[in-house]
Design a protein around this motif. Structure first.
Motif, mmCIF file in Angstrom:
data_model
loop_
_atom_site.group_PDB
_atom_site.id
_atom_site.type_symbol
_atom_site.label_atom_id
_atom_site.label_comp_id
_atom_site.label_asym_id
_atom_site.label_seq_id
_atom_site.Cartn_x
_atom_site.Cartn_y
_atom_site.Cartn_z
ATOM 1 N N PRO A 224 60.521 36.005 29.451
ATOM 2 C CA PRO A 224 60.888 35.916 28.034
ATOM 3 C C PRO A 224 61.563 37.194 27.548
ATOM 4 O O PRO A 224 61.174 38.299 27.935
ATOM 5 C CB PRO A 224 59.545 35.707 27.319
ATOM 6 N N ASP B 55 58.439 43.626 34.418
ATOM 7 C CA ASP B 55 57.587 42.449 34.246
ATOM 8 C C ASP B 55 56.445 42.423 35.259
ATOM 9 O O ASP B 55 55.357 41.920 34.962
ATOM 10 C CB ASP B 55 58.444 41.190 34.374
ATOM 11 N N ARG C 263 70.769 38.489 28.555
ATOM 12 C CA ARG C 263 69.552 37.851 28.051
ATOM 13 C C ARG C 263 69.355 36.488 28.711
ATOM 14 O O ARG C 263 68.253 36.166 29.177
ATOM 15 C CB ARG C 263 69.641 37.687 26.531
ATOM 16 N N ARG D 162 55.093 46.676 29.525
ATOM 17 C CA ARG D 162 55.383 45.281 29.186
ATOM 18 C C ARG D 162 56.873 45.155 28.905
ATOM 19 O O ARG D 162 57.424 45.958 28.152
ATOM 20 C CB ARG D 162 54.572 44.863 27.954
ATOM 21 N N THR E 272 68.626 39.682 18.048
ATOM 22 C CA THR E 272 67.416 39.497 17.237
ATOM 23 C C THR E 272 67.229 40.583 16.192
ATOM 24 O O THR E 272 66.543 40.355 15.191
ATOM 25 C CB THR E 272 66.141 39.447 18.112
ATOM 26 N N GLU F 243 66.239 35.289 31.105
ATOM 27 C CA GLU F 243 65.431 34.137 30.723
ATOM 28 C C GLU F 243 65.457 33.063 31.806
ATOM 29 O O GLU F 243 64.440 32.381 32.036
ATOM 30 C CB GLU F 243 65.924 33.574 29.390
ATOM 31 N N ALA G 79 59.733 44.028 26.930
ATOM 32 C CA ALA G 79 59.840 43.577 25.539
ATOM 33 C C ALA G 79 61.219 43.031 25.197
ATOM 34 O O ALA G 79 61.369 42.324 24.198
ATOM 35 C CB ALA G 79 59.493 44.718 24.590
ATOM 36 N N GLY G 80 62.242 43.404 25.990
ATOM 37 C CA GLY G 80 63.562 42.892 25.667
ATOM 38 C C GLY G 80 64.675 43.790 26.156
ATOM 39 O O GLY G 80 64.499 44.606 27.067
ATOM 40 N N ASP H 59 62.051 38.749 24.108
ATOM 41 C CA ASP H 59 61.705 38.642 22.686
ATOM 42 C C ASP H 59 62.646 39.428 21.790
ATOM 43 O O ASP H 59 62.898 39.034 20.657
ATOM 44 C CB ASP H 59 60.271 39.122 22.464
ATOM 45 N N ILE H 60 63.148 40.565 22.291
ATOM 46 C CA ILE H 60 63.968 41.452 21.465
ATOM 47 C C ILE H 60 65.325 41.643 22.122
ATOM 48 O O ILE H 60 65.413 41.926 23.320
ATOM 49 C CB ILE H 60 63.283 42.817 21.276
#
Length: 376
Positions: free
Chosen positions: A220, A170, A211, A176, A242, A215, A178-179, A222-223
């Motif tokens: 975040p 991050d 996760r 980036r 997800t 968070e 992503a998850g 996302d995946i």
């Protein structure tokens, strides 16, 4: 001197199955599409997206058909496979593997202008390499942190170690976050279903808990990706996932049918290998023209002849398959074609250049395995 290659044995569109030269890798297109639709709907009922793994079929054409049937993109095992998918129009690809070389990450960076191509990390080393590649190309490479949830293959430990890696991504330029990703491959063959579901929930619980931890750190997620054909019935129902990577069920084989119990879910054998009887040296033995260059066989799980009772594959040599004919076996004739269900699709398809796509027993399309051999 220019070397020219031709293939006089190439399947002709419209030819009947009985006219095909052998060995041939057959794909029943109706069954493939029914299996894909069944898998997509089963996953989507849990409110989760479908990102099928393409390591078995290696075909952009079949990947595009899966997207038409509900997939959001595809999963690949290798950067080279991802390149083939992107070059042929697939716009969202997860390389579900750690990439540990700068040149491979440079290649992933170059794909970002045409598609979103994710890679995985389970160590700061991967993050540093990916960040350097992203900065050099002027892009951000999206990374998933892979977590070990019990299979003990790749993956950082769940909880704080995974969160710390997410923090590193991050705050790094050129990448980036992503998850998260995990694979509960150790639960696929557990049975009965209640035992498998409990084990899947325990494993994926580690992923979902991580996760929440990430968070809470203000990052975040996302995946949250994972799951396979042998576990999706449980994993797709777990809150916090997800997307599911299951793909093998679209082809089906003896592993998924017998050991993962997917035949009980209604999946059909779409993938077979067509061979021909070339010799009948004894009354209880027939020889076919498909050996281990055309088929694979795991210990105690040989390919299974279709519609031939009391016929067993006992041995595969390089170019020959040995069939043992029991008392109830039909009297196989030289020149007769024999269809066989593979033990495992992943270890069968890569031995062939193409699928012969059949509909109603007739060749509708020849489908090249364009990502075959793209191992790097």
């Amino acid at each position: 001197m220019e070397i020219m290659l031709s293939n006089p044995a190439a399947p002709q569109l419209g030819a009947m199955r009985e006219q095909l030269d052998t060995p041939a890798l057959l794909l029943d297109l109706d069954r493939f599409e029914r299996n894909s639709a069944r898998l997509a709907s089963g996953i989507q009922r849990g409110g989760v997206a479908w990102r099928p793994h393409t390591k078995a079929h290696k075909s952009p054409f079949l990947a595009a058909r899966q997207i038409e049937l509900g997939a959001i993109g595809v999963t690949c095992a290798k950067v080279g496979e991802a390149e083939v998918m992107v070059e042929n129009g697939i716009r969202s690809v997860l390389v579900a593997n750690e990439v540990a070389s700068g040149p491979k990450l440079d290649r992933i960076a170059r794909l970002q202008d045409r598609a979103e191509v994710f890679a995985c990390a389970d160590d700061p080393y991967h993050v540093e390499l990916a960040a350097a590649a992203g900065l050099a190309a002027g892009v951000e490479i999206p990374l998933l942190v892979e977590i070990d949830v019990g299979m003990h293959r790749a993956g950082v430990a769940p909880g704080a170690p995974a969160r710390d890696l997410a923090r590193l991504i991050d705050r790094s330029r050129g990448v980036r976050f992503a998850g998260l990703m995990a694979y509960e491959g150790h639960v696929l063959t557990l049975w009965p279903a209640t035992v498998k579901e409990a084990a899947a929930r325990e494993a994926i619980g580690l992923l979902v808990d991580t996760r929440r931890l990430v968070e809470r750190d203000g990052i975040p997620v996302d995946i949250v990706s994972g799951g396979g054909s042998g576990s999706y019935t449980a994993t797709a129902q777990i809150a916090g996932m997800t997307e599911i990577q299951a793909g093998g069920a679209c082809l089906m084989d003896l592993f998924y049918a017998d050991e993962c119990h997917l035949a009980e879910e209604g999946y059909e054998f779409a993938l077979t290998v067509l061979a021909m009887v070339t010799s009948r040296p004894t009354s209880d033995r027939a020889i076919i023209d498909a050996g281990f260059k055309a088929l694979s066989a795991r210990d105690d799980v040989p390919p299974r002849p279709v519609g031939l009772p009391d016929v067993t594959v006992t041995t595969l040599s390089a170019e020959h398959g040995y069939l043992e004919l029991g008392p109830g076996a039909p009297d196989l004739q030289i020149g007769q074609r024999v269809e066989l269900i593979p033990d495992y699709s992943d270890t069968t398809t890569f031995r062939h250049d193409q699928f012969v796509g059949l509909r109603d027993g007739r060749v509708e399309r020849v489908i090249p395995l364009l990502a075959r051999g793209r191992l790097s």
